[in-house]
Scaffold this motif. Sequence first.
Motif, PDB file in Angstrom:
ATOM      1  N   CYS A  82       0.840  -1.194   0.000  1.00 38.35           N
ATOM      2  CA  CYS A  82       0.000   0.000   0.000  1.00 38.35           C
ATOM      3  C   CYS A  82       0.879   1.249   0.000  1.00 38.35           C
ATOM      4  O   CYS A  82       2.004   1.245   0.510  1.00 38.35           O
ATOM      5  CB  CYS A  82      -0.891  -0.017   1.246  1.00 38.35           C
ATOM      6  N   GLU A  83       0.347   2.308  -0.585  1.00 37.82           N
ATOM      7  CA  GLU A  83       1.023   3.596  -0.541  1.00 37.82           C
ATOM      8  C   GLU A  83       1.176   4.059   0.911  1.00 37.82           C
ATOM      9  O   GLU A  83       0.327   3.793   1.760  1.00 37.82           O
ATOM     10  CB  GLU A  83       0.174   4.616  -1.322  1.00 37.82           C
ATOM     11  N   LYS A  84       2.277   4.749   1.189  1.00 41.22           N
ATOM     12  CA  LYS A  84       2.522   5.230   2.560  1.00 41.22           C
ATOM     13  C   LYS A  84       1.721   6.507   2.814  1.00 41.22           C
ATOM     14  O   LYS A  84       2.254   7.612   2.900  1.00 41.22           O
ATOM     15  CB  LYS A  84       4.020   5.454   2.774  1.00 41.22           C
ATOM     16  N   ASP A  85       0.425   6.302   2.951  1.00 41.52           N
ATOM     17  CA  ASP A  85      -0.519   7.390   3.188  1.00 41.52           C
ATOM     18  C   ASP A  85      -1.648   6.830   4.050  1.00 41.52           C
ATOM     19  O   ASP A  85      -2.197   5.758   3.736  1.00 41.52           O
ATOM     20  CB  ASP A  85      -1.059   7.923   1.857  1.00 41.52           C
ATOM     21  N   MET A  86      -2.038   7.519   5.138  1.00 43.89           N
ATOM     22  CA  MET A  86      -3.013   6.950   6.059  1.00 43.89           C
ATOM     23  C   MET A  86      -4.371   6.734   5.411  1.00 43.89           C
ATOM     24  O   MET A  86      -5.053   5.746   5.701  1.00 43.89           O
ATOM     25  CB  MET A  86      -3.168   7.827   7.303  1.00 43.89           C
ATOM     26  N   ASP A  87      -4.772   7.619   4.528  1.00 42.02           N
ATOM     27  CA  ASP A  87      -6.054   7.410   3.852  1.00 42.02           C
ATOM     28  C   ASP A  87      -6.019   6.130   3.025  1.00 42.02           C
ATOM     29  O   ASP A  87      -6.987   5.347   3.026  1.00 42.02           O
ATOM     30  CB  ASP A  87      -6.380   8.610   2.959  1.00 42.02           C
ATOM     31  N   ALA A  88      -4.906   5.927   2.323  1.00 42.97           N
ATOM     32  CA  ALA A  88      -4.773   4.720   1.510  1.00 42.97           C
ATOM     33  C   ALA A  88      -4.710   3.473   2.397  1.00 42.97           C
ATOM     34  O   ALA A  88      -5.317   2.436   2.086  1.00 42.97           O
ATOM     35  CB  ALA A  88      -3.516   4.818   0.644  1.00 42.97           C
ATOM     36  N   THR A  90      -5.961   3.036   5.529  1.00 43.66           N
ATOM     37  CA  THR A  90      -7.250   2.736   6.176  1.00 43.66           C
ATOM     38  C   THR A  90      -8.291   2.253   5.167  1.00 43.66           C
ATOM     39  O   THR A  90      -9.245   1.572   5.541  1.00 43.66           O
ATOM     40  CB  THR A  90      -7.790   3.968   6.920  1.00 43.66           C
ATOM     41  N   ARG A 113       6.739   1.327  12.623  1.00 42.15           N
ATOM     42  CA  ARG A 113       7.099   2.452  11.769  1.00 42.15           C
ATOM     43  C   ARG A 113       8.619   2.441  11.557  1.00 42.15           C
ATOM     44  O   ARG A 113       9.369   3.162  12.204  1.00 42.15           O
ATOM     45  CB  ARG A 113       6.650   3.765  12.397  1.00 42.15           C
ATOM     46  N   PHE A 118       7.631   8.887   8.432  1.00 40.74           N
ATOM     47  CA  PHE A 118       6.167   8.810   8.358  1.00 40.74           C
ATOM     48  C   PHE A 118       5.585   9.670   9.480  1.00 40.74           C
ATOM     49  O   PHE A 118       6.029   9.588  10.630  1.00 40.74           O
ATOM     50  CB  PHE A 118       5.705   7.365   8.490  1.00 40.74           C
ATOM     51  N   ILE A 155       5.240   0.118   8.218  1.00 45.45           N
ATOM     52  CA  ILE A 155       5.611   1.257   7.368  1.00 45.45           C
ATOM     53  C   ILE A 155       7.100   1.138   7.088  1.00 45.45           C
ATOM     54  O   ILE A 155       7.943   1.394   7.966  1.00 45.45           O
ATOM     55  CB  ILE A 155       5.294   2.600   8.044  1.00 45.45           C
TER      56      ILE A 155
END
Length: 388
Positions: A82-88, A90, A113, A118, A155
């Motif tokens: 997954c992309e290292k972005d919280m929206d992505a 979750t 982490r 991050f 992460i």
Amino acid sequence: MQEVILVKLGEIVLKGLNRRTFEDRLLKNIRRRIARAGNFEVYSMQSTIYIEPKDEDADIDEAEERISKIFGVIGYARACVCEKDMDAITKMAPEYLNDTLAGFKTFKVESKRADKKFPLGSMEISREVGAALLRANPHISVDVHNPEITVRVEIREKAAYIHGETKPGAGGIPVGTGGKAAILISGGLDSPVAAWMMAKRGVELTAIHFASPPYTSERAHEKVVALLKKVGEYAGRMDMITVPFTEIQEQIRDNCPEELATVIMRRFMMRAAERIARERECSALITGESLGQVASQTIQAIACTDAAANMPVFRPLIGSDKSEIVTLAHRIDTYDISIEPYEDCCTVFTPKHPRTRPTLNVVEAAEQKLDVEQLLKNCLEKTEIRHL
């Protein structure tokens, strides 16, 4: 959705200045063992080995099965990338894990982490992912002390990885890091387990099998081949060398005291195995003996046997009882093959009343009636090699 396999290292991480050597060998072993499953990229980063499918034909299910039997792997997990972005993260977590969570009532999330850039800490990552999973799975609740399943978010440098429980690997250290040894293999329960145990300690194996046709059959020989193939799922490639043993056993039967026949036979096996082992650059012999299990496995009999060898003899089962050996045989899937009713050369000439406490001088005197060197020469000239 891209999936990878994350491989966790065991005692390799404790190897200090030699760690790189062990990691390189493990990477080599993984690449070779999963090659038949398709095209994968295998590399190491941050104390984890990554196994990434490179095309649609790569069979990640088969790769996972093979990885579970590679020594040096303490654990492994199939994870989505997954992309290292919280929206992505979750969004991806419920999509990837909903089917997995369906069979559980409690869970918790643990986050790591490794990429300190991050923006959120581990606790914050766990809280947000846990909330997303709860929204998507109203049947399940959080239990941070005794969860039925633990979800993990990692992460890392290249991406974020989401997965369920890490499955236990085979443990041990990579085959090829512990030297080479020759295993004296029969069709019984013990020697395949002994072979597996030494491979777990990084030993590269050559198998030596003694056959006595017509007293032993081709089916008995193929039984040993089947056992070695099971061991080879963990130990990797090996050669099986079959030594014709009929003449030696008949000469022992005809010329030596019956009560000493087994220990004299085993001394011949040690001599023959040592010569084969040295030719193949092995540094030790391995047997499946367990102290006191049969008459030839008393301390006195083992001492007489070892006196015929001039290299170390490893007996990984020496302190094990039969129930422990059976448990391991079930674990490595050799039990059902081992109990097939086909004879081997160790049983066809078994004396009715073997001596349990032989002395070396008596055994050596009994051997004087045999032309030891000529008998060894005859059998070693007729060995057969099978690549497994």
